[in-house]
Structure formats: structure tokens, C-alpha cells
Scaffold this active site. Structure first.
Site, mmCIF file in Angstrom:
data_model
loop_
_atom_site.group_PDB
_atom_site.id
_atom_site.type_symbol
_atom_site.label_atom_id
_atom_site.label_comp_id
_atom_site.label_asym_id
_atom_site.label_seq_id
_atom_site.Cartn_x
_atom_site.Cartn_y
_atom_site.Cartn_z
ATOM 1 N N ARG A 16 0.826 -1.203 0.000
ATOM 2 C CA ARG A 16 0.000 0.000 0.000
ATOM 3 C C ARG A 16 0.859 1.251 0.000
ATOM 4 O O ARG A 16 1.879 1.296 0.685
ATOM 5 C CB ARG A 16 -0.887 0.000 1.253
ATOM 6 C CG ARG A 16 -2.151 0.825 1.110
ATOM 7 C CD ARG A 16 -2.945 0.843 2.387
ATOM 8 N NE ARG A 16 -3.346 -0.467 2.844
ATOM 9 C CZ ARG A 16 -3.800 -0.717 4.075
ATOM 10 N NH1 ARG A 16 -3.875 0.259 4.951
ATOM 11 N NH2 ARG A 16 -4.157 -1.922 4.428
ATOM 12 N N SER A 105 -8.511 0.234 0.212
ATOM 13 C CA SER A 105 -9.310 -0.150 1.379
ATOM 14 C C SER A 105 -9.991 1.061 2.019
ATOM 15 O O SER A 105 -10.743 1.771 1.364
ATOM 16 C CB SER A 105 -8.423 -0.897 2.379
ATOM 17 O OG SER A 105 -9.189 -1.423 3.431
ATOM 18 N N HIS A 106 -9.707 1.308 3.296
ATOM 19 C CA HIS A 106 -10.357 2.405 4.031
ATOM 20 C C HIS A 106 -9.465 3.642 4.088
ATOM 21 O O HIS A 106 -9.761 4.583 4.818
ATOM 22 C CB HIS A 106 -10.687 1.934 5.446
ATOM 23 C CG HIS A 106 -9.462 1.484 6.185
ATOM 24 N ND1 HIS A 106 -8.896 0.244 5.966
ATOM 25 C CD2 HIS A 106 -8.662 2.105 7.077
ATOM 26 C CE1 HIS A 106 -7.809 0.131 6.706
ATOM 27 N NE2 HIS A 106 -7.643 1.250 7.396
ATOM 28 N N LYS A 115 -4.116 -6.386 -2.428
ATOM 29 C CA LYS A 115 -4.338 -7.504 -1.518
ATOM 30 C C LYS A 115 -4.195 -8.772 -2.347
ATOM 31 O O LYS A 115 -4.798 -8.891 -3.414
ATOM 32 C CB LYS A 115 -5.724 -7.414 -0.876
ATOM 33 C CG LYS A 115 -5.830 -6.260 0.129
ATOM 34 C CD LYS A 115 -7.205 -6.164 0.785
ATOM 35 C CE LYS A 115 -7.215 -5.021 1.803
ATOM 36 N NZ LYS A 115 -8.560 -4.765 2.358
ATOM 37 N N ASP A 244 -16.668 -0.385 4.223
ATOM 38 C CA ASP A 244 -15.495 0.430 3.919
ATOM 39 C C ASP A 244 -15.337 0.519 2.396
ATOM 40 O O ASP A 244 -16.191 0.049 1.641
ATOM 41 C CB ASP A 244 -14.242 -0.124 4.610
ATOM 42 C CG ASP A 244 -13.762 -1.438 4.014
ATOM 43 O OD1 ASP A 244 -14.556 -2.120 3.324
ATOM 44 O OD2 ASP A 244 -12.592 -1.807 4.227
ATOM 45 N N ASP A 246 -13.600 -0.939 0.130
ATOM 46 C CA ASP A 246 -13.526 -2.121 -0.744
ATOM 47 C C ASP A 246 -14.416 -3.263 -0.272
ATOM 48 O O ASP A 246 -14.340 -4.371 -0.793
ATOM 49 C CB ASP A 246 -12.075 -2.590 -0.913
ATOM 50 C CG ASP A 246 -11.448 -3.131 0.365
ATOM 51 O OD1 ASP A 246 -11.821 -2.651 1.462
ATOM 52 O OD2 ASP A 246 -10.580 -4.016 0.277
ATOM 53 N N ASP A 248 -14.746 -5.115 2.567
ATOM 54 C CA ASP A 248 -14.406 -6.258 3.419
ATOM 55 C C ASP A 248 -14.537 -5.947 4.915
ATOM 56 O O ASP A 248 -14.333 -6.821 5.751
ATOM 57 C CB ASP A 248 -13.023 -6.836 3.091
ATOM 58 C CG ASP A 248 -11.886 -5.833 3.248
ATOM 59 O OD1 ASP A 248 -12.134 -4.700 3.711
ATOM 60 O OD2 ASP A 248 -10.746 -6.189 2.901
ATOM 61 N N ARG A 249 -14.913 -4.696 5.267
ATOM 62 C CA ARG A 249 -15.148 -4.330 6.670
ATOM 63 C C ARG A 249 -16.600 -3.904 6.837
ATOM 64 O O ARG A 249 -17.090 -3.086 6.061
ATOM 65 C CB ARG A 249 -14.318 -3.116 7.071
ATOM 66 C CG ARG A 249 -12.865 -3.339 7.277
ATOM 67 C CD ARG A 249 -12.262 -1.993 7.639
ATOM 68 N NE ARG A 249 -10.851 -2.141 7.939
ATOM 69 C CZ ARG A 249 -10.218 -1.427 8.854
ATOM 70 N NH1 ARG A 249 -10.856 -0.516 9.551
ATOM 71 N NH2 ARG A 249 -8.942 -1.611 9.068
ATOM 72 N N HIS A 331 -13.553 -6.627 10.258
ATOM 73 C CA HIS A 331 -13.346 -7.796 9.389
ATOM 74 C C HIS A 331 -13.976 -8.996 10.093
ATOM 75 O O HIS A 331 -13.612 -9.309 11.223
ATOM 76 C CB HIS A 331 -11.851 -8.079 9.192
ATOM 77 C CG HIS A 331 -11.116 -7.050 8.396
ATOM 78 N ND1 HIS A 331 -11.079 -7.056 7.017
ATOM 79 C CD2 HIS A 331 -10.385 -5.974 8.774
ATOM 80 C CE1 HIS A 331 -10.352 -6.031 6.590
ATOM 81 N NE2 HIS A 331 -9.925 -5.360 7.645
#
Length: 471
Positions: A16, A105-106, A115, A244, A246, A248-249, A331
Site C-alpha cells: 500500500r 481499502s479504508h 491484496k 469500507d 472495498d 471487506d469491513r 473484518h
């Protein structure tokens, strides 16, 4: 040819960086060439690739695919997709050997990253370090791979809906739910999912916009849940779910506007899962509330505290055969009737299912939880060279001072100290130059005493709890 990455981008769980500063297309191409070469050496040859809604994502995707095909890998392009959709493509495609999602992501809009999944397992830690070393040495294969484009959304939505199989249709049909996609990559999938879910659904910000014009897409920050809270209040909804950037949260609020934090959601999921999987192990990270571990035990499960980080949790699940795990950060991993990866859309479906199966509303489930007094996750800057050393110093001092005391010290991930007042945690972040602290008690006085202990330990190591910084 060789490629050297900026040292800040190769992190513990993913890759990242900041677009135009520490991360760009050349990095993406090198990731493709080296990851693809490592996969080919392990007997694989086909990689699924997806990307989130950030402005920089299509450029990185193009370069990544170039790198993968240049080392002889074939690529299945699934286009713009939430991270769990990429995980699904990798897990459900029998001929697919690896997967890469391009996502920030966030993180703020100027970040992006990758990822990675390698033959069904997370690619992290030493794998990422090795990728960096091989890129610097120019160690990659040459070849010519093919590309194909695959639409997996319909199959993915079908698979999400299977989370409601066998659940009382009348209970589901009565539910009224708010959803906030935060202009992230989960928006299009959420629209298709909500159109087929039983019950009444109200959606916010499903249009993908990498500039995040409405609010930052991190549902673990309470301020980002304000629009969802207002929607639930205005329409009198049963509960609300947020994602979030993407997907996944998960974040959630109940019908009264109370936040349901990651460990509290896990309490609901655990009660539901343990009713069908007696005696199973449920895993949570070291930041989770004592109330969760107690609840898992009360429901007949085996609570297991483990290290923070989605890759570390997934690996531990496989090792223990756990059907369910989760992190404070939202997650949640289901391996009972799903693939064991973190999917916030599926977690939303499973919250509906859990409420219906347990015969209680989400608001009732949240209201029954013990009232703990706790701090949010506090993150403060500490020099990279000091962060792990400081934790070791705290461990050494505690070992010397607690030999004959009723204080319990757990060093699974940093230091978690439990006493009559409750518990406090100090750990070094694997991804940033910060220390993370958290404390929880039954009373404000107890919490104050715990915070004083954290501050004392920091002071003894020449540190102090400064201004809290973001992720």
C-alpha cells in the site's frame, strides 16, 4: 531488469502506498511479474484480478495485468469489484490459482494498494518481503500469458443470498434495513443484492466515486456512521449496515442509533453459529472486549484470542478449523457455510439471518450486551525503531513485577494485561510507525486506573500518549 519498491509500501498484510509519491504503474507491473513467477514456480498459472473505485485503480490494473502476462500467467479480469468479490472469484474458480485486488481499502483517496491471495491462502509477511527481494534482484520469469474478462457478479450475488437458506422467510420479510456503501466499490453489488433480499431496504451512496464525496469510507470511525444513523432514525428502521471502501469491513448501528462495534457483532454471530456448531473455536483479535470472550464461553464455544491482522486471523482459522472469527476493525470471517474470507456484504446477510434464527431484533441483541466502559482504539506516533523495542521493555518490566500478583499478562500480540479493574492493551502496529492502546473496565474509575498504568509504562520507556493518528 530489476525493480526497487519504496520501503514504506511493502507491509505486513498487503502492499500500500500514495499514488504518485510511493506507488505507481511500474510498481504494479513488478508485482505482477514477481507474484506471477512465484505462482508458476508453485505449479499455478491463472490469476484473477479486480480493482476498487479509486481514480488510480484502472491504471494500476492495466500495469499489473501486463506484469502477470509478461511472466507467462493467464489473467481473469473481473473488472471493478469489491475485494470479497475478488476473493470469491479465486475461491470458487476451480482453475484459478491466485488473486489480486487493487484497493486502497479504508485509506484516503490518494492511497492505493494490493491484496493478494496465493493458492487459496493469504500472501503476506515473509511472502511480501520475498516479493520485494526478488523484484530488486530482477528474479522473474518470461512468458506470454492470455487474458479474459469474466462477469462474476450474478454468481456472487446468488452465493450471498445462500446465507439466508433455511431461515424463517416471515421473519426476514418483516425486516427494514438501511445500508451505506460510502461510494466504495461494494455499491453496485449492494444494489443487486438489496433488490433480491426479503424485507425493505434503503440504500445510501451506492454510486462508486473514488473521491468519497459524502464521507470517508471507514465504518470503524463513528463520525462516518452519522448519515446511516440519520436514515435509520428518519425511517424508523430496524438497523443499519455500512461498508469500507472495498467492502471487506462491516460497521453497524441498531434501531436506537447505537454503534455495534466489531467485537459486539461477533457476539451476535457467535451465538448464532455456536447454536449449530457446538463447542467450536471462535477467534477474535487482542483488541476485542472481554465481554466477547465471556459470551463465546457462555454459548459453549472455545474463545481464542489471536493477533490483529486479516491474514494472521485467516491462517489461524485454517489451523484450528474455526467456523467464525473477527476483528475489532470490522473484518468478520465465516468458514461454516462460506469460504473463510472477510466479506462485509455476506456479513450483512448473516446479521439478518442471525437475528431471525435467534428470534430477537438486532436492537434487542445489542441492548442485552453488558455495558462496558472502554476507550476507542488509540493510535499514537512512535518512531519505527522504538515501537517494538518499547513493547519488549513493557513485557520485561511486567514479568518482573507481576510474578506474585493476581495480574494476568498475555503477550499474543503486544501486551494485554488483565486485573480486577479490567484490561489494557499496548501493541505495535505492523503497518505504521504507531503504538496502539486500548482499555476496558466495568467503571470509569477502573478505566482511569488502567489508563494510568498505560501512561506509567510509556513514561518508563521515555514515551507518552500523544495525539491519536488515523489508520
Amino acid at each position: 531488469m530489476s525493480h526497487t519498491f519504496d520501503p514504506t509500501v511493502l507491509r505486513e498484510y498487503d502492499i500500500r502506498g500514495i499514488i504518485g509519491e510511493t506507488l505507481g504503474p511500474d510498481d504494479a507491473r513488478a508485482i505482477g511479474q514477481v507474484f506471477g513467477s512465484m505462482l508458476r514456480e508453485a505449479g499455478g498459472s491463472k490469476v484473477a484480478v479486480g480493482y476498487d473505485g479509486r481514480v488510480s485503480s484502472p491504471i494500476l490494473e492495466h500495469a499489473l495485468v501486463e506484469g502477470l502476462t509478461a511472466c507467462g500467467c493467464d489473467v481473469v479480469r473481473i473488472g471493478m469489484a469489491a475485494t470479497p468479490m475478488l476473493y470469491y472469484a479465486e475461491a470458487s474458480g476451480e482453475e484459478i490459482d491466485g488473486g489480486i485486488e487493487i484497493t486502497g481499502s479504508h485509506n484516503p483517496a490518494n492511497y492505493n494498494g494490493f491484496k493478494l491471495v496465493f493458492q487459496g491462502r493469504p500472501f503476506f509477511g515473509e511472502d511480501i518481503a520475498r516479493l520485494g527481494e526478488r523484484a530488486a534482484a530482477g528474479e522473474w520469469m518470461d512468458g506470454t500469458g492470455a487474458t479474459e474478462t469474466r462477469a462474476i457478479m450474478p454468481a456472487y450475488i446468488d452465493r450471498l443470498l445462500a446465507g439466508l437458506d433455511g431461515v424463517d422467510p416471515e421473519a426476514l420479510a418483516a425486516m427494514r434495513i438501511g445500508w451505506d456503501a460510502g461510494n466504495g466499490a461494494a455499491g453496485p453489488a449492494l444494489e443487486q443484492l438489496a433488490a433480491r433480499l426479503p424485507g425493505e431496504h434503503h440504500l445510501l451512496y451506492t454510486e462508486v466515486d473514488g473521491n468519497f464525496p459524502n464521507h470517508h469510507p471507514d465504518p470503524t470511525v463513528e463520525a462516518n456512521l452519522e448519515d446511516l444513523r440519520a436514515l435509520v432514525a428518519e425511517k424508523g428502521l430496524d438497523f443499519g449496515i455500512a461498508f469500507d471502501g472495498d467492502g471487506d469491513r462491516i460497521g453497524a448501528i441498531d434501531g436506537e442509533g447505537r454503534v455495534i462495534w466489531g467485537d459486539q457483532l461477533l457476539m451476535i454471530y457467535a451465538e448464532d453459529a455456536l447454536s449449530r456448531h457446538k463447542g467450536a473455536t471462535v477467534i477474535a483479535d487482542v483488541k476485542a472486549s472481554r465481554a466477547l470472550f465471556d459470551h463465546v464461553a457462555q454459548c459453549g464455544g472455545k474463545p481464542l484470542m489471536w493477533k490483529t491482522g486479516h491474514s494472521l486471523i485467516k491462517s489461524k482459522m485454517k489451523e484450528t478449523g474455526s467456523p467464525l472469527a473477527g476483528e475489532m476493525s470490522g473484518h468478520v470471517f465465516f468458514a461454516d457455510d462460506y469460504y473463510g474470507f472477510d466479506d462485509a456484504l455476506y456479513a450483512g446477510v448473516r446479521l439478518m439471518a442471525a437475528s431471525a434464527r435467534l428470534g430477537r431484533s438486532v436492537t434487542q441483541l445489542r441492548g442485552a450486551m453488558p455495558a462496558m466502559v472502554n476507550t476507542p482504539e488509540m493510535r499514537f506516533q512512535v518512531d519505527e525503531s522504538r515501537k517494538f523495542a518499547a513493547i519488549d521493555e513493557v513485557k520485561a518490566r511486567l514479568a518482573a513485577s507481576t510474578a506474585d500478583s493476581p495480574v494476568e499478562v498475555d503477550s499474543t500480540d503486544g501486551v494485554r494485561v488483565t486485573s480486577d479493574d479490567g484490561w489494557w492493551l499496548l501493541r505495535a502496529s505492523n503497518t505504521q510507525d504507531v503504538l496502539v492502546a486500548r482499555a476496558e473496565s466495568d467503571s470509569q474509575q477502573g478505566l482511569d486506573r488502567l489508563m494510568a498504568q498505560i501512561d506509567e509504562q510509556l513514561k518508563l520507556s521515555g514515551l507518552e500518549r500523544g495525539e491519536s493518528v488515523g489508520h
